[in-house]
Design a protein around this motif. Structure first.
Motif, short mmCIF file in Angstrom:
data_model
loop_
_atom_site.label_atom_id
_atom_site.label_comp_id
_atom_site.label_asym_id
_atom_site.label_seq_id
_atom_site.Cartn_x
_atom_site.Cartn_y
_atom_site.Cartn_z
N PHE A 30 0.82 -1.22 0.00
CA PHE A 30 0.00 0.00 0.00
C PHE A 30 0.85 1.26 0.00
O PHE A 30 0.44 2.29 -0.53
CB PHE A 30 -0.95 0.00 1.20
CG PHE A 30 -2.28 -0.64 0.90
CD1 PHE A 30 -3.21 0.00 0.10
CD2 PHE A 30 -2.61 -1.87 1.42
CE1 PHE A 30 -4.44 -0.57 -0.19
CE2 PHE A 30 -3.83 -2.47 1.15
CZ PHE A 30 -4.76 -1.82 0.33
N SER A 31 2.05 1.20 0.60
CA SER A 31 2.92 2.37 0.56
C SER A 31 3.42 2.64 -0.86
O SER A 31 3.63 3.78 -1.26
CB SER A 31 4.11 2.17 1.51
OG SER A 31 5.03 1.23 1.00
N LEU A 37 -2.86 6.09 -5.51
CA LEU A 37 -4.12 6.29 -4.79
C LEU A 37 -4.39 7.79 -4.59
O LEU A 37 -5.52 8.25 -4.75
CB LEU A 37 -4.06 5.59 -3.43
CG LEU A 37 -4.08 4.06 -3.45
CD1 LEU A 37 -3.79 3.51 -2.05
CD2 LEU A 37 -5.43 3.56 -3.93
N LYS A 38 -3.34 8.51 -4.26
CA LYS A 38 -3.48 9.96 -4.07
C LYS A 38 -3.95 10.64 -5.35
O LYS A 38 -4.84 11.50 -5.33
CB LYS A 38 -2.14 10.54 -3.61
CG LYS A 38 -2.11 12.06 -3.52
CD LYS A 38 -0.69 12.53 -3.19
CE LYS A 38 -0.61 14.06 -3.27
NZ LYS A 38 0.78 14.54 -3.02
N GLU A 39 -3.38 10.24 -6.48
CA GLU A 39 -3.72 10.86 -7.76
C GLU A 39 -5.11 10.42 -8.25
O GLU A 39 -5.93 11.25 -8.65
CB GLU A 39 -2.67 10.50 -8.80
CG GLU A 39 -2.93 11.08 -10.19
CD GLU A 39 -1.87 10.69 -11.19
OE1 GLU A 39 -2.06 10.97 -12.39
OE2 GLU A 39 -0.86 10.08 -10.77
N ILE A 48 -4.35 9.67 2.62
CA ILE A 48 -4.12 8.28 2.20
C ILE A 48 -3.20 7.57 3.18
O ILE A 48 -3.43 6.41 3.55
CB ILE A 48 -3.52 8.24 0.79
CG1 ILE A 48 -4.42 8.98 -0.21
CG2 ILE A 48 -3.32 6.80 0.35
CD1 ILE A 48 -5.82 8.40 -0.34
N GLY A 49 -2.15 8.26 3.63
CA GLY A 49 -1.24 7.66 4.60
C GLY A 49 -1.94 7.29 5.90
O GLY A 49 -1.69 6.23 6.48
N VAL A 262 8.80 5.58 0.06
CA VAL A 262 8.74 5.64 -1.40
C VAL A 262 8.45 7.07 -1.85
O VAL A 262 9.09 7.60 -2.77
CB VAL A 262 7.67 4.67 -1.94
CG1 VAL A 262 7.48 4.87 -3.44
CG2 VAL A 262 8.08 3.22 -1.66
N SER A 263 7.48 7.71 -1.20
CA SER A 263 7.16 9.11 -1.53
C SER A 263 8.34 10.02 -1.22
O SER A 263 8.60 10.99 -1.95
CB SER A 263 5.92 9.56 -0.74
OG SER A 263 4.79 8.78 -1.07
#
Length: 427
Positions: A30-31, A37-39, A48-49, A262-263
């Motif tokens: 999910f990370s 997901l955000k976009e 989302i986090g 990742v972000s």
């Protein structure tokens, strides 16, 4: 109940270890899905986090009921039902068209973490002589999941998109039902015979005796609940200092790294595949430390290992804000997850030392409750700071400072123990 340290005990350990491997792999996946997901859902990073962290927070709160439910229905039923419910949650996540539906899917997905409370709670029932080795093997699943999950998730993401990837995760999670079926059903305890004073009053009893019994019923219920969930652990200084506070630090820092690394790498100019490599290096560090941990545990106490882990985590998170290259971020992830690997394993050793065996499952549940709430808090605050400042530098600097609280907690407990010892000597 089967005998301890048998061949079947290792089969049970393999089953629950694989269940927890799936849990850790899905959380890490999910990370990787977070930017998409955000976009796709037109949301913010912290939203989302936070939703992803709800899987752990809500799941660990459910874990408080793991002990009573395991006694009532058996570990097999608990594992199989929670595996089915969490799989349904992943299907809802895959079909989500907005953040509200995503949240609706995250809630049942949290039953994955309920499985962890059940799984780790049954290890002492199957192992005695090889308990430390069994816990080390069990905890190794996180390492392998962090190594494998980012790369395969990115591959599935490129081929199937985030919805297809979520369905793939659901299919993998369904295997936890089969693994749960391997766990030997624990027979329910035979109800004890009621003592004479506990028998219901007869027609010959005095009416005042009935009134006295009814007036005490409320207190008995409270006392039963207090004992069932082991609330007395929350007043134990050793349990607070060695388990609860380190668990809070562990959850806060690990959730922030797990969800946002990742972000973070993407924000520093790394490509998606390079960001996955950064996350994978963390898994490699986690795996290596858990391989050598049995040896380290033979020459160092778990308290010394916790001190070392606290400083390693703080230094590596601090260096993350300095080295922006892929190699620098990979090395920082490697050492941070090494420290996390130590904490995540030795906390079970600490629990076994400070509580009785009959309270072990509840102690693990309380550890997971605080760990889960800390994960929600860490994910929320870290994401919110990023959305406010546009950078993860402040967030990771704060995480480095938080990591040192483990050493502070252990140090204060040693001072408290020394003061009490001197008082007892004087008396």
């Amino acid at each position: 109940m089967i005998a301890k340290d048998t061949k079947w005990s290792w089969v049970i350990l393999a089953a629950v270890t694989f269940i927890m491997f799936l849990e850790a792999a899905i959380l890490k996946a999910f990370s990787v899905l977070l930017p998409d997901l955000k976009e796709q859902l037109s949301s913010q990073t912290w939203v989302i986090g936070s939703f992803i962290s709800i899987i752990t927070g809500w799941g660990y709160v459910l874990g408080l009921s793991a002990g009573p439910l395991k006694k009532r229905f058996g570990a097999r039923v608990c594992l199989m039902v929670s595996g089915l419910v969490s799989s349904c949650g992943l299907i809802i996540c895959a079909c989500a068209t907005n953040v509200n539906l995503l949240l609706l899917g995250m809630i049942p997905t949290g039953f994955m973490l309920f499985q962890e409370n059940v799984s780790v709670g049954i290890i002492p029932e199957y192992f005695e002589k090889y308990y430390d080795l069994a816990v080390s093997i069990y905890c190794f699943n996180t390492s392998s999941a962090i190594i494998i999950s980012p790369l395969f998730t990115q591959m599935f993401l490129d081929i199937y998109g985030w919805r297809g990837t979520a369905l793939m995760l659901c299919g993998l999670n369904m295997h936890s039902i089969l693994c749960g079926a391997l766990v030997t059903h624990q027979e329910h305890q035979i109800p004890r015979q009621l003592e004479k004073h506990e028998l219901l009053p007869t027609r010959h009893d005095d009416i005042s005796h009935k009134d006295d019994q009814s007036s005490k019923s409320g207190f008995k219920i409270f006392k039963t609940v207090f004992k069932t969930f082991s609330f007395n652990l929350l007043t134990s200084i050793p349990f607070i200092a060695r388990v609860i506070l380190p668990a809070i630090v562990y959850g806060w820092t690990f959730a922030s790294w797990l969800i946002y690394i990742v972000s973070f790498a993407l924000s520093n100019g790394a490509s998606m595949k390079q960001s996955a490599v950064v996350a994978t290096c963390g898994g490699i560090g986690n795996a290596i430390i858990k391989i050598v941990l049995p040896y380290l545990n033979s020459i160092l106490t778990y308290r010394q290992l916790m001190y070392i882990a606290s400083f390693v985590m703080a230094v590596s998170l601090g260096l993350t804000t300095v080295f922006y290259g892929v190699i620098g971020m990979s090395l920082a992830s490697f050492f941070f997850c090494s420290g996390i690997g130590i904490i995540g394993t030795v906390l079970y050793f600490a629990i076994k030392e400070v509580v009785d065996e009959d309270q072990y499952t509840n102690a693990v549940a309380w550890y997971h409750v605080f760990y889960g709430f800390a994960m929600i808090g860490g994910a929320l605050v870290t994401g919110l700071i990023f959305d406010t400042t546009g950078s993860f530098i402040l967030s990771f600097t704060l995480l480095a400072a938080v990591s040192l609280l483990i050493a502070v907690s252990l140090g204060l407990e040693e001072i408290w123990a020394a003061v009490n010892k001197n008082k007892n000597i004087q008396i």
